[in-house]
Scaffold this active site. Structure first.
Site, PDB file in Angstrom:
ATOM      1  N   CYS A 113       0.818  -1.220   0.000  1.00  0.00           N
ATOM      2  CA  CYS A 113       0.000   0.000   0.000  1.00  0.00           C
ATOM      3  C   CYS A 113       0.850   1.268   0.000  1.00  0.00           C
ATOM      4  O   CYS A 113       0.359   2.343  -0.330  1.00  0.00           O
ATOM      5  CB  CYS A 113      -0.949  -0.009   1.182  1.00  0.00           C
ATOM      6  SG  CYS A 113      -2.126  -1.353   1.050  1.00  0.00           S
ATOM      7  N   HIS A 253      -3.749   6.897   2.261  1.00  0.00           N
ATOM      8  CA  HIS A 253      -4.072   5.575   1.721  1.00  0.00           C
ATOM      9  C   HIS A 253      -5.472   5.175   2.183  1.00  0.00           C
ATOM     10  O   HIS A 253      -5.850   5.416   3.339  1.00  0.00           O
ATOM     11  CB  HIS A 253      -3.036   4.553   2.213  1.00  0.00           C
ATOM     12  CG  HIS A 253      -3.373   3.161   1.806  1.00  0.00           C
ATOM     13  ND1 HIS A 253      -3.625   2.824   0.496  1.00  0.00           N
ATOM     14  CD2 HIS A 253      -3.535   2.027   2.537  1.00  0.00           C
ATOM     15  CE1 HIS A 253      -3.914   1.533   0.449  1.00  0.00           C
ATOM     16  NE2 HIS A 253      -3.873   1.029   1.659  1.00  0.00           N
ATOM     17  N   ASN A 283      -9.959  -0.660  -0.989  1.00  0.00           N
ATOM     18  CA  ASN A 283      -8.507  -0.496  -0.943  1.00  0.00           C
ATOM     19  C   ASN A 283      -7.901  -1.060  -2.232  1.00  0.00           C
ATOM     20  O   ASN A 283      -7.877  -2.277  -2.432  1.00  0.00           O
ATOM     21  CB  ASN A 283      -7.976  -1.235   0.295  1.00  0.00           C
ATOM     22  CG  ASN A 283      -6.466  -1.136   0.447  1.00  0.00           C
ATOM     23  OD1 ASN A 283      -5.780  -0.600  -0.420  1.00  0.00           O
ATOM     24  ND2 ASN A 283      -5.959  -1.661   1.548  1.00  0.00           N
TER      25      ASN A 283
HETATM   26  N1  ACO Z   1     -18.529  -9.175   8.095  1.00  0.00           N
HETATM   27  C1  ACO Z   1     -19.000  -9.428   9.326  1.00  0.00           C
HETATM   28  N2  ACO Z   1     -18.214  -9.722  10.373  1.00  0.00           N
HETATM   29  C2  ACO Z   1     -16.888  -9.748  10.153  1.00  0.00           C
HETATM   30  C3  ACO Z   1     -16.332  -9.491   8.899  1.00  0.00           C
HETATM   31  C4  ACO Z   1     -17.215  -9.211   7.836  1.00  0.00           C
HETATM   32  N3  ACO Z   1     -16.780  -8.952   6.587  1.00  0.00           N
HETATM   33  N4  ACO Z   1     -14.989  -9.566   8.990  1.00  0.00           N
HETATM   34  C5  ACO Z   1     -14.691  -9.871  10.254  1.00  0.00           C
HETATM   35  N5  ACO Z   1     -15.846  -9.987  10.968  1.00  0.00           N
HETATM   36  C6  ACO Z   1     -16.001 -10.309  12.374  1.00  0.00           C
HETATM   37  C7  ACO Z   1     -14.775 -10.996  12.925  1.00  0.00           C
HETATM   38  O1  ACO Z   1     -14.846 -12.396  12.664  1.00  0.00           O
HETATM   39  C8  ACO Z   1     -14.866 -10.689  14.393  1.00  0.00           C
HETATM   40  O2  ACO Z   1     -15.763 -11.595  15.000  1.00  0.00           O
HETATM   41  P1  ACO Z   1     -15.380 -12.240  16.435  1.00  0.00           P
HETATM   42  O3  ACO Z   1     -15.256 -11.072  17.368  1.00  0.00           O
HETATM   43  O4  ACO Z   1     -16.549 -13.125  16.674  1.00  0.00           O
HETATM   44  O5  ACO Z   1     -14.083 -12.957  16.214  1.00  0.00           O
HETATM   45  C9  ACO Z   1     -15.508  -9.300  14.422  1.00  0.00           C
HETATM   46  O6  ACO Z   1     -16.106  -9.116  13.121  1.00  0.00           O
HETATM   47  C10 ACO Z   1     -14.518  -8.185  14.661  1.00  0.00           C
HETATM   48  O7  ACO Z   1     -13.353  -8.420  13.902  1.00  0.00           O
HETATM   49  P2  ACO Z   1     -12.117  -7.451  13.936  1.00  0.00           P
HETATM   50  O8  ACO Z   1     -11.041  -7.998  13.067  1.00  0.00           O
HETATM   51  O9  ACO Z   1     -11.769  -7.082  15.329  1.00  0.00           O
HETATM   52  O10 ACO Z   1     -12.757  -6.156  13.249  1.00  0.00           O
HETATM   53  P3  ACO Z   1     -12.103  -4.774  13.071  1.00  0.00           P
HETATM   54  O11 ACO Z   1     -12.934  -3.730  13.665  1.00  0.00           O
HETATM   55  O12 ACO Z   1     -10.632  -4.782  13.429  1.00  0.00           O
HETATM   56  O13 ACO Z   1     -12.176  -4.570  11.493  1.00  0.00           O
HETATM   57  C11 ACO Z   1     -10.747  -4.709   9.576  1.00  0.00           C
HETATM   58  C12 ACO Z   1     -11.516  -5.478  10.640  1.00  0.00           C
HETATM   59  C13 ACO Z   1     -11.739  -3.892   8.795  1.00  0.00           C
HETATM   60  C14 ACO Z   1     -10.032  -5.701   8.676  1.00  0.00           C
HETATM   61  C15 ACO Z   1      -9.716  -3.782  10.278  1.00  0.00           C
HETATM   62  O14 ACO Z   1      -9.011  -4.508  11.220  1.00  0.00           O
HETATM   63  C16 ACO Z   1      -8.751  -3.126   9.305  1.00  0.00           C
HETATM   64  O15 ACO Z   1      -9.115  -2.269   8.519  1.00  0.00           O
HETATM   65  N6  ACO Z   1      -7.448  -3.461   9.424  1.00  0.00           N
HETATM   66  C17 ACO Z   1      -6.371  -2.741   8.688  1.00  0.00           C
HETATM   67  C18 ACO Z   1      -6.401  -2.944   7.210  1.00  0.00           C
HETATM   68  C19 ACO Z   1      -5.187  -2.257   6.602  1.00  0.00           C
HETATM   69  O16 ACO Z   1      -4.858  -1.110   6.897  1.00  0.00           O
HETATM   70  N7  ACO Z   1      -4.430  -2.956   5.776  1.00  0.00           N
HETATM   71  C20 ACO Z   1      -3.171  -2.405   5.327  1.00  0.00           C
HETATM   72  C21 ACO Z   1      -3.144  -2.110   3.918  1.00  0.00           C
HETATM   73  S1  ACO Z   1      -3.419  -3.504   2.884  1.00  0.00           S
HETATM   74  C22 ACO Z   1      -1.932  -3.838   2.028  1.00  0.00           C
HETATM   75  O17 ACO Z   1      -0.882  -3.364   2.323  1.00  0.00           O
HETATM   76  C23 ACO Z   1      -2.027  -4.858   0.912  1.00  0.00           C
END
Ligand code: ACO
Length: 332
Positions: A113, A253, A283
């Site tokens: 990214c 980003h 993204n």
């Molecule tokens: N729909 C419904 N529920 C979901 C989904 C979904 N699509 N995805 C995850 N959940 C659930 C999980 O299973 C979890 O359930 P549990 O508590 O029973 O285990 C719950 O939702 C919460 O999950 P978290 O991972 O804690 O959710 P979070 O608020 O952290 O959001 C996300 C997840 C959106 C992925 C976030 O962590 C994020 O944006 N992370 C950073 C992404 C990023 O910046 N990436 C870097 C760039 S990418 C690159 O370089 C290629």
């Protein structure tokens, strides 16, 4: 002092749109969860057989048309991507051939990214050492490495390409001013693709184990991204004696609206100063920053000479910021 100026920008996203409601039919998720946790409503997905070089060629062709630059005037092509058409030859070579950039050399660069920032820094250095016209591309076909049975990752990404033209300037009202760029490989186990490289070449076993898809520990990445993208945005302004009010547009980003909000708040930007288009594209990895720049230029949210702050965080970990004055824009 010679600086690299961005004198043109263009982008391309594929026609096909995949909405949150479409994803509800593929995995156990829902529009409300995706919008509230990420800010994403839809993303564009490449057509069957459409690869990173194809999207890049669309963006670059538009860029050349609009700036009046001919393909054989290009000195170099740098492509930031984690989804090249193939391991080799480079996507830059494929693009060079398709657009007829007969005098150009070029290469691909893997910075996830943050890839576009790394490529912009590289292109900038080429311009400062004598190149007259450098094309810098950020492109990713994330749909080619997503597991559409994994709700943790498949909802987050989209496909797209953006390209800028870099040319030398000695006018201090334009050009790249400064950068802060980082890699911390200890974050490698939070965001990766297991197979398909020299460690684990493609085999029936790796395909059966679904190891050619992106894997992410979302919570770990979220924590580091929120902290580091905000800090690097604050640091580069301070280092160059600017305040938030001096900035025309902040282009962060687009990985998660909540990460962007933290950075914007910490750096002191108003909503009007922040580019936010994650709702439309998700993204697009290396594509987000040039696609964002193209959007603000086309919507006339910035003009020549305005201060632009780019910031990104991604796999590696990689992160950083680049501060520049946009233009002078070239009209063909
Ligand atoms: N729909 C419904 N529920 C979901 C989904 C979904 N699509 N995805 C995850 N959940 C659930 C999980 O299973 C979890 O359930 P549990 O508590 O029973 O285990 C719950 O939702 C919460 O999950 P978290 O991972 O804690 O959710 P979070 O608020 O952290 O959001 C996300 C997840 C959106 C992925 C976030 O962590 C994020 O944006 N992370 C950073 C992404 C990023 O910046 N990436 C870097 C760039 S990418 C690159 O370089 C290629």
């Amino acid at each position: 002092m010679v600086r690299a100026a961005i004198t043109g920008v263009a982008s391309y996203v594929p026609e096909k749109v995949l909405t949150n409601f479409d994803l509800e039919k593929l995995v156990d998720t829902n529009d409300e969860w995706i919008v509230s946790r990420t800010g994403i409503r839809e993303r564009h997905i490449a057509a069957e057989g459409e690869a990173s070089s194809d999207m890049s060629v669309k963006a670059v062709t538009k860029l050349l048309d609009e700036t009046g630059v001919k393909a054989d005037e290009i000195d170099a092509i740098i492509v930031a991507t984690v989804t090249p058409d193939m391991m080799f030859p480079s996507t830059a070579a494929l693009i060079q051939d398709k657009i007829g950039a007969t005098k150009a050399w070029g290469y691909d660069l893997s910075g996830a990214c943050s890839g576009f920032l790394f490529a912009l820094k590289s292109g900038s250095a080429l311009v400062q050492t004598g190149h007259k016209k450098v094309i810098v591309i950020g492109v990713d076909t994330m749909s080619s490495i997503l597991d559409y049975t994994d709700r943790n990752t498949c909802i987050l990404f989209g496909d797209g390409a953006g390209a800028v033209l870099l040319e030398p300037t000695e006018d201090e009202n334009f050009g790249v001013i400064d950068d802060l760029l980082f890699v911390d490989g200890s974050g490698g186990d939070a965001l990766y693709m297991t197979a398909g490289g020299s460690r684990k070449p493609a085999s029936h076993e790796t395909v059966d184990a679904r190891q050619h898809y992106l894997v992410q520990d979302g919570r770990s990445v979220f924590k580091r991204a929120s902290k580091d993208m905000a800090q690097v945005s604050v640091d580069i302004l301070k280092k160059n004696n600017f305040t938030a009010e001096d900035v025309g547009i902040f282009i962060p980003h687009q990985a998660n609206k909540r990460i962007i909000d933290v950075a914007a708040q910490k750096a002191g930007f108003t909503n009007e100063q922040v580019l936010l288009n994650i709702d439309k594209y998700g993204n697009t990895t290396a594509g987000t920053l040039p696609i964002g720049l193209d959007e603000v230029v086309r919507e006339k949210r910035i003009k020549d000479g305005d201060l632009v702050l780019f910031a990104a965080f991604g796999a590696g970990y990689t992160w950083g910021s680049i501060l520049l004055r946009y233009g002078p824009s070239k009209k063909g």
